[in-house]
Write an enzyme that holds these catalytic residues in place. Sequence first.
Site, PDB file in Angstrom:
ATOM      1  N   PRO A  51      21.482  64.832  51.274  1.00 18.11           N
ATOM      2  CA  PRO A  51      22.721  65.159  51.996  1.00 18.11           C
ATOM      3  C   PRO A  51      23.249  63.912  52.681  1.00 18.11           C
ATOM      4  CG  PRO A  51      20.787  65.975  53.196  1.00 18.11           C
ATOM      5  CD  PRO A  51      20.290  65.436  51.894  1.00 18.11           C
ATOM      6  N   CYS A 110      18.502  64.316  61.877  1.00 17.81           N
ATOM      7  CA  CYS A 110      19.650  63.459  62.182  1.00 17.81           C
ATOM      8  C   CYS A 110      19.495  62.818  63.566  1.00 17.81           C
ATOM      9  CB  CYS A 110      20.943  64.277  62.121  1.00 17.81           C
ATOM     10  SG  CYS A 110      22.384  63.251  62.444  1.00 17.81           S
ATOM     11  N   LYS A 118      14.683  69.418  56.311  1.00 15.44           N
ATOM     12  CA  LYS A 118      14.655  67.962  56.075  1.00 15.44           C
ATOM     13  C   LYS A 118      14.423  67.310  57.429  1.00 15.44           C
ATOM     14  CE  LYS A 118      17.272  64.126  54.083  1.00 15.44           C
ATOM     15  NZ  LYS A 118      17.807  63.389  55.244  1.00 15.44           N
ATOM     16  N   GLY A 157      14.461  54.982  50.945  1.00 13.85           N
ATOM     17  CA  GLY A 157      14.295  53.632  50.409  1.00 13.85           C
ATOM     18  C   GLY A 157      13.937  53.541  48.937  1.00 13.85           C
TER      19      GLY A 157
HETATM   20  C1  LIG Z   1      26.348  57.882  54.929  1.00 11.42           C
HETATM   21  C2  LIG Z   1      25.099  58.708  55.126  1.00 11.42           C
HETATM   22  C3  LIG Z   1      25.207  59.985  55.649  1.00 11.42           C
HETATM   23  C4  LIG Z   1      24.060  60.767  55.835  1.00 11.42           C
HETATM   24  N1  LIG Z   1      24.186  62.071  56.245  1.00 11.42           N
HETATM   25  C5  LIG Z   1      23.083  62.869  56.295  1.00 11.42           C
HETATM   26  C6  LIG Z   1      23.203  64.259  56.517  1.00 11.42           C
HETATM   27  O1  LIG Z   1      24.296  64.824  56.602  1.00 11.42           O
HETATM   28  N2  LIG Z   1      22.055  64.992  56.606  1.00 11.42           N
HETATM   29  C7  LIG Z   1      20.810  64.429  56.459  1.00 11.42           C
HETATM   30  O2  LIG Z   1      19.805  65.140  56.528  1.00 11.42           O
HETATM   31  N3  LIG Z   1      20.684  63.121  56.207  1.00 11.42           N
HETATM   32  C8  LIG Z   1      21.780  62.338  56.095  1.00 11.42           C
HETATM   33  N4  LIG Z   1      21.639  61.028  55.742  1.00 11.42           N
HETATM   34  C9  LIG Z   1      20.302  60.502  55.452  1.00 11.42           C
HETATM   35  C10 LIG Z   1      19.991  60.680  53.948  1.00 11.42           C
HETATM   36  O3  LIG Z   1      19.976  62.023  53.571  1.00 11.42           O
HETATM   37  C11 LIG Z   1      18.636  60.035  53.616  1.00 11.42           C
HETATM   38  O4  LIG Z   1      17.626  60.722  54.321  1.00 11.42           O
HETATM   39  C12 LIG Z   1      18.566  58.570  53.980  1.00 11.42           C
HETATM   40  O5  LIG Z   1      19.724  57.873  53.560  1.00 11.42           O
HETATM   41  C13 LIG Z   1      17.324  57.925  53.364  1.00 11.42           C
HETATM   42  O6  LIG Z   1      17.333  58.039  51.965  1.00 11.42           O
HETATM   43  P1  LIG Z   1      17.814  56.831  51.005  1.00 11.42           P
HETATM   44  O7  LIG Z   1      17.047  55.614  51.440  1.00 11.42           O
HETATM   45  O8  LIG Z   1      17.473  57.285  49.635  1.00 11.42           O
HETATM   46  O9  LIG Z   1      19.282  56.648  51.242  1.00 11.42           O
HETATM   47  C14 LIG Z   1      22.774  60.235  55.546  1.00 11.42           C
HETATM   48  C15 LIG Z   1      22.678  58.947  55.024  1.00 11.42           C
HETATM   49  C16 LIG Z   1      23.825  58.184  54.797  1.00 11.42           C
HETATM   50  C17 LIG Z   1      23.679  56.804  54.197  1.00 11.42           C
END
Ligand SMILES: Cc1cc2nc3c(=O)[nH]c(=O)nc-3n(C[C@H](O)[C@H](O)[C@H](O)COP(=O)(O)O)c2cc1C
Length: 321
Positions: A7, A89, A128, A202
Amino acid sequence: MKIFLAPMVGRTDKYFRKLVRIISPNIIMFTEMITLDSLIRGNLRDYTVNKQEHPLVAQIAGNDSDKFIECAEILTKSGFDEINLNIGCPSAKVVKGGFGACQIIDPFKVAEFVEAIKSCTDLPVSIKTRLGIGYDQDLDDIKKFIRLTSEAGCEIFYIHARNAILNGLSTRKNRSVPPLRYDDVMILKETFPHLKVYINGGIVNLEDLNELLAVYGGVMLGRKIYDDPMFLNDIEKKIFFSNNYLSTQKVISRYIDQLEPEDNQNKLFALRHLSNLYKGTCYAKKWRKYLHSVINSDQPLQNIKNFDYRDKNEERKINCS
Ligand SMILES: Cc1cc2nc3c(=O)[nH]c(=O)nc-3n(C[C@H](O)[C@H](O)[C@H](O)COP(=O)(O)O)c2cc1C
């Protein structure tokens, strides 16, 4: 083997999900986080999950059992496949509202919310979350949290493999500064062998993805997919062994064909998520410029299909190998 689109507020809206589903029939998608109040006020109230969007998980956040029940009823009616609670969050605004990562240390309350949701829907309920809050790397709080909320009926945990720092670190920095701790996610998985514990954070290449899939059976990716959506082609081919391998041009064309005439009124939102489609190729800059020009002019969004990516002169000029 499950791969999840994380998300992401401002990103995993209906337009980006449409794009993702064209490239990847197999990925499980999440909505952006929706607060209970915003859902109750009407955001998504009349939404019906369409055939292509499945499987689609709705992520909600809040701190009121009655509102969780009202929202669970709305989401069940809309046809979502799972209800996910955001307990990770770190944003100051969210924490001020009393939800998000700060709820990790309020497990009895969150367990009540899980029970409330379970009382009114048969959909799976998931959470989450992160490994903890603050700089302490002890896992006691998160273990207690998982134990209590799973006893209340939560079956699935998506763990962003770092802590949330609630004072003094921006939301954005909270996605890179607290160190990734995959070993600690492993400890959680081993502590709760009867639960589905999936890892997030990551992951940016197929090797790591494959390794983690072998251990967890489910991996969640966020930024890599947003920053390079065509990576999903590799996932489809090398992980799901599907033959849904589309050229970028074909993806664009299918995407435009699936838009509605009224999306011309919403051109920025309908087109902005396409900007990384040529990431890593010699057309990246030219594409972004072209996209920008269509968004910021009177041109209909159909014109996106006319992108002349094979322009030989341009290829030479930008030294395309
Ligand atoms: C622009 C942005 C918005 C995000 N919004 C949410 C969100 O609405 N809910 C949530 O649980 N995590 C949110 N996250 C965190 C991501 O879901 C994820 O946990 C985090 O980016 C780590 O994963 P990644 O390294 O694969 O990006 C957000 C991340 C980004 C970059």
